[in-house]
Design a protein around this motif. Structure first.
Motif, PDB file in Angstrom:
ATOM      1  N   HIS A  73      73.105   1.877  66.780  1.00 47.86           N
ATOM      2  CA  HIS A  73      74.526   2.229  66.716  1.00 47.86           C
ATOM      3  C   HIS A  73      75.360   1.034  67.171  1.00 47.86           C
ATOM      4  N   GLU A  74      76.314   0.645  66.344  1.00 51.07           N
ATOM      5  CA  GLU A  74      77.059  -0.590  66.609  1.00 51.07           C
ATOM      6  C   GLU A  74      77.846  -0.553  67.920  1.00 51.07           C
ATOM      7  N   LYS A  75      78.259   0.625  68.367  1.00 49.49           N
ATOM      8  CA  LYS A  75      79.043   0.686  69.601  1.00 49.49           C
ATOM      9  C   LYS A  75      78.215   0.301  70.829  1.00 49.49           C
ATOM     10  N   ASN A  76      76.881   0.319  70.696  1.00 46.61           N
ATOM     11  CA  ASN A  76      76.014  -0.025  71.825  1.00 46.61           C
ATOM     12  C   ASN A  76      75.755  -1.525  71.952  1.00 46.61           C
ATOM     13  N   PHE A  77      76.190  -2.309  70.972  1.00 48.19           N
ATOM     14  CA  PHE A  77      75.930  -3.746  70.994  1.00 48.19           C
ATOM     15  C   PHE A  77      76.944  -4.468  71.875  1.00 48.19           C
ATOM     16  N   LYS A  78      76.436  -5.476  72.617  1.00 45.28           N
ATOM     17  CA  LYS A  78      77.279  -6.227  73.542  1.00 45.28           C
ATOM     18  C   LYS A  78      77.213  -7.710  73.215  1.00 45.28           C
ATOM     19  N   PRO A  79      78.273  -8.468  73.498  1.00 46.76           N
ATOM     20  CA  PRO A  79      78.254  -9.911  73.250  1.00 46.76           C
ATOM     21  C   PRO A  79      77.122 -10.600  73.994  1.00 46.76           C
ATOM     22  N   ALA A  80      76.442 -11.503  73.312  1.00 50.82           N
ATOM     23  CA  ALA A  80      75.297 -12.192  73.913  1.00 50.82           C
ATOM     24  C   ALA A  80      75.665 -12.913  75.194  1.00 50.82           C
ATOM     25  N   ALA A  81      76.888 -13.386  75.287  1.00 53.58           N
ATOM     26  CA  ALA A  81      77.305 -14.176  76.451  1.00 53.58           C
ATOM     27  C   ALA A  81      77.315 -13.373  77.743  1.00 53.58           C
ATOM     28  N   PHE A  82      77.365 -12.036  77.646  1.00 52.93           N
ATOM     29  CA  PHE A  82      77.575 -11.222  78.846  1.00 52.93           C
ATOM     30  C   PHE A  82      76.398 -10.339  79.238  1.00 52.93           C
ATOM     31  N   ILE A  83      75.261 -10.474  78.569  1.00 54.76           N
ATOM     32  CA  ILE A  83      74.195  -9.507  78.827  1.00 54.76           C
ATOM     33  C   ILE A  83      72.910 -10.145  79.374  1.00 54.76           C
ATOM     34  N   GLN A  84      72.915 -11.429  79.607  1.00 55.44           N
ATOM     35  CA  GLN A  84      71.677 -12.112  79.985  1.00 55.44           C
ATOM     36  C   GLN A  84      71.041 -11.520  81.235  1.00 55.44           C
ATOM     37  N   ASN A  85      71.857 -11.124  82.198  1.00 56.17           N
ATOM     38  CA  ASN A  85      71.320 -10.587  83.457  1.00 56.17           C
ATOM     39  C   ASN A  85      71.078  -9.081  83.414  1.00 56.17           C
ATOM     40  N   GLN A  86      71.369  -8.449  82.270  1.00 64.51           N
ATOM     41  CA  GLN A  86      71.186  -7.005  82.152  1.00 64.51           C
ATOM     42  C   GLN A  86      69.878  -6.618  81.463  1.00 64.51           C
ATOM     43  N   ILE A  87      69.218  -7.576  80.855  1.00 64.09           N
ATOM     44  CA  ILE A  87      68.042  -7.268  80.038  1.00 64.09           C
ATOM     45  C   ILE A  87      66.834  -7.021  80.941  1.00 64.09           C
ATOM     46  N   PRO A  88      66.146  -5.901  80.788  1.00 68.51           N
ATOM     47  CA  PRO A  88      65.020  -5.584  81.671  1.00 68.51           C
ATOM     48  C   PRO A  88      63.763  -6.370  81.319  1.00 68.51           C
ATOM     49  N   ALA A  89      62.947  -6.593  82.305  1.00 63.91           N
ATOM     50  CA  ALA A  89      61.656  -7.268  82.098  1.00 63.91           C
ATOM     51  C   ALA A  89      60.593  -6.228  81.762  1.00 63.91           C
ATOM     52  N   GLN A  90      60.854  -5.437  80.734  1.00 64.59           N
ATOM     53  CA  GLN A  90      59.973  -4.366  80.305  1.00 64.59           C
ATOM     54  C   GLN A  90      59.796  -4.427  78.792  1.00 64.59           C
ATOM     55  N   PRO A  91      58.744  -3.811  78.253  1.00 64.07           N
ATOM     56  CA  PRO A  91      58.551  -3.812  76.802  1.00 64.07           C
ATOM     57  C   PRO A  91      59.676  -3.087  76.081  1.00 64.07           C
ATOM     58  N   GLY A  92      59.930  -3.501  74.832  1.00 65.73           N
ATOM     59  CA  GLY A  92      60.969  -2.818  74.079  1.00 65.73           C
ATOM     60  C   GLY A  92      61.191  -3.411  72.707  1.00 65.73           C
ATOM     61  N   ILE A  93      62.235  -2.916  72.051  1.00 68.96           N
ATOM     62  CA  ILE A  93      62.641  -3.354  70.718  1.00 68.96           C
ATOM     63  C   ILE A  93      64.090  -3.807  70.819  1.00 68.96           C
ATOM     64  N   TYR A  94      64.432  -4.886  70.130  1.00 64.76           N
ATOM     65  CA  TYR A  94      65.799  -5.387  70.209  1.00 64.76           C
ATOM     66  C   TYR A  94      66.338  -5.679  68.810  1.00 64.76           C
ATOM     67  N   CYS A  95      67.657  -5.715  68.726  1.00 62.46           N
ATOM     68  CA  CYS A  95      68.336  -5.999  67.464  1.00 62.46           C
ATOM     69  C   CYS A  95      69.488  -6.958  67.731  1.00 62.46           C
ATOM     70  N   ILE A  96      69.651  -7.932  66.838  1.00 65.20           N
ATOM     71  CA  ILE A  96      70.717  -8.933  66.950  1.00 65.20           C
ATOM     72  C   ILE A  96      71.649  -8.786  65.752  1.00 65.20           C
ATOM     73  N   ARG A  97      72.943  -8.640  66.018  1.00 66.36           N
ATOM     74  CA  ARG A  97      73.963  -8.595  64.983  1.00 66.36           C
ATOM     75  C   ARG A  97      74.917  -9.778  65.146  1.00 66.36           C
ATOM     76  N   ILE A  98      75.691 -10.076  64.122  1.00 63.23           N
ATOM     77  CA  ILE A  98      76.747 -11.071  64.201  1.00 63.23           C
ATOM     78  C   ILE A  98      78.084 -10.355  64.099  1.00 63.23           C
ATOM     79  N   ALA A  99      79.016 -10.694  64.983  1.00 61.58           N
ATOM     80  CA  ALA A  99      80.303  -9.999  64.999  1.00 61.58           C
ATOM     81  C   ALA A  99      81.073 -10.229  63.707  1.00 61.58           C
ATOM     82  N   ASP A 100      81.037 -11.460  63.188  1.00 64.00           N
ATOM     83  CA  ASP A 100      81.767 -11.793  61.967  1.00 64.00           C
ATOM     84  C   ASP A 100      80.856 -12.601  61.054  1.00 64.00           C
TER      85      ASP A 100
END
Length: 287
Positions: free
Chosen positions: A117-144
């Motif tokens: 869901h697009e509303k859950n995506f956050k700018p890459a510049a602000f999330i580096q310290n929020q990412i957990p050191a646990q297994p998972g799946i990730y998705c990368i989008r471009i704003a424009d």
């Protein structure tokens, strides 16, 4: 109902050959098949699904018709064994024949809504310290998408989404995403994006390395790529422990991210060509 079953049902109901766009428009109207993130079905998805189920569909350019032997919605021939793992304790319904096209609608809908869901995506510049050191799946989008070079922006617009990459982290999301977005190791996405943006590795920098493919950029270029990433890319992830390979395959084959190459029926020859140029430059000896 899976996407290919819904396509069969549409073609049977209309009783004629249809274009991929007509099929997509009809499915978006009747809702016989809906994507996990709620976004519209694109003609390119119809193209990919019917091409990979050629035992069910005839193709003539963008036109699709049923094989004469198909009389009702059916499962693919010789399906691989069904997946019965979990995403965050949610059962994954049957995802058959993941070596071709797997239906992401069958892969735990609630976690997929969280992930895509697009509303859950956050700018890459602000999330580096929020990412957990646990297994998972990730998705990368471009704003424009227009911030990409023109050819790649066109490719992305043709897919009717802004998804650049979907990946898995079998041990640590923090470590894996660090590799992909901030050059903290060897990241497939980082190398591909750098090539797309016009950066090239130092000539001969990998000539004496055993691994000839994992080229790197100069420190100055890495810094510029990271600045571009932090300015333009969005990220989301979900924690996950389960069948990583099959789940990644299903996601990539359904969403067709622009810069995924492995498992992607819509991988770009343009990207492969740029990566080949980078590999050749990095492995060229200069005397």
């Amino acid at each position: 109902m899976t996407l290919h079953e819904a396509i069969i049902k549409v073609l049977q109901q209309k009783g004629r050959t249809m274009t991929t766009q007509e099929i997509a428009d009809e499915l978006n109207r009747n809702k016989w098949y809906t994507k996990g993130d709620g976004s519209s079905i694109a003609a390119f998805q119809i193209h990919g699904r019917t091409r990979n189920y050629d035992h069910l569909f005839n193709r003539d350019g963008s036109k699709v018709s049923l094989k004469t032997s198909v009389t009702s919605p059916t499962k693919p021939h010789n399906p691989s064994q069904q997946i019965n793992k979990s995403i965050n304790q949610q059962k994954i319904a049957s995802v058959a024949q993941v070596t071709n096209i797997a239906s992401v609608a069958d892969v735990a809908k609630v976690p997929l809504k969280d992930l895509m869901h697009e509303k859950n995506f956050k700018p890459a510049a602000f999330i580096q310290n929020q990412i957990p050191a646990q297994p998972g799946i990730y998705c990368i989008r471009i704003a424009d998408p227009a911030k990409l070079p023109e050819a790649f922006a066109t490719h992305l617009n043709n897919r009717n989404h802004n998804i650049l990459y979907i990946g898995i982290a079998t041990t640590s999301l923090r470590q894996r995403i660090g590799q992909e977005l901030w050059a903290e190791g060897h990241g497939t996405f980082f190398r591909g994006l750098g090539a797309v943006l016009g950066y090239r590795p130092p000539a001969g920098s990998f000539a004496n390395k055993k691994n000839k493919n994992n080229y790197t950029f100069s420190p100055a270029d890495e810094k510029s790529i990271i600045q571009w990433i932090n300015s333009h890319l969005l990220l989301n992830w979900v924690r996950f422990e389960g069948d990583f390979e099959s789940t990644e395959t299903a996601l990539i084959q359904n969403y067709l991210p622009l810069l995924n190459t492995a498992k992607n029926p819509a991988k770009l020859p343009d990207l492969a060509a740029l990566r080949k140029i980078c590999i050749d430059i990095a492995n060229t000896n200069h005397h």
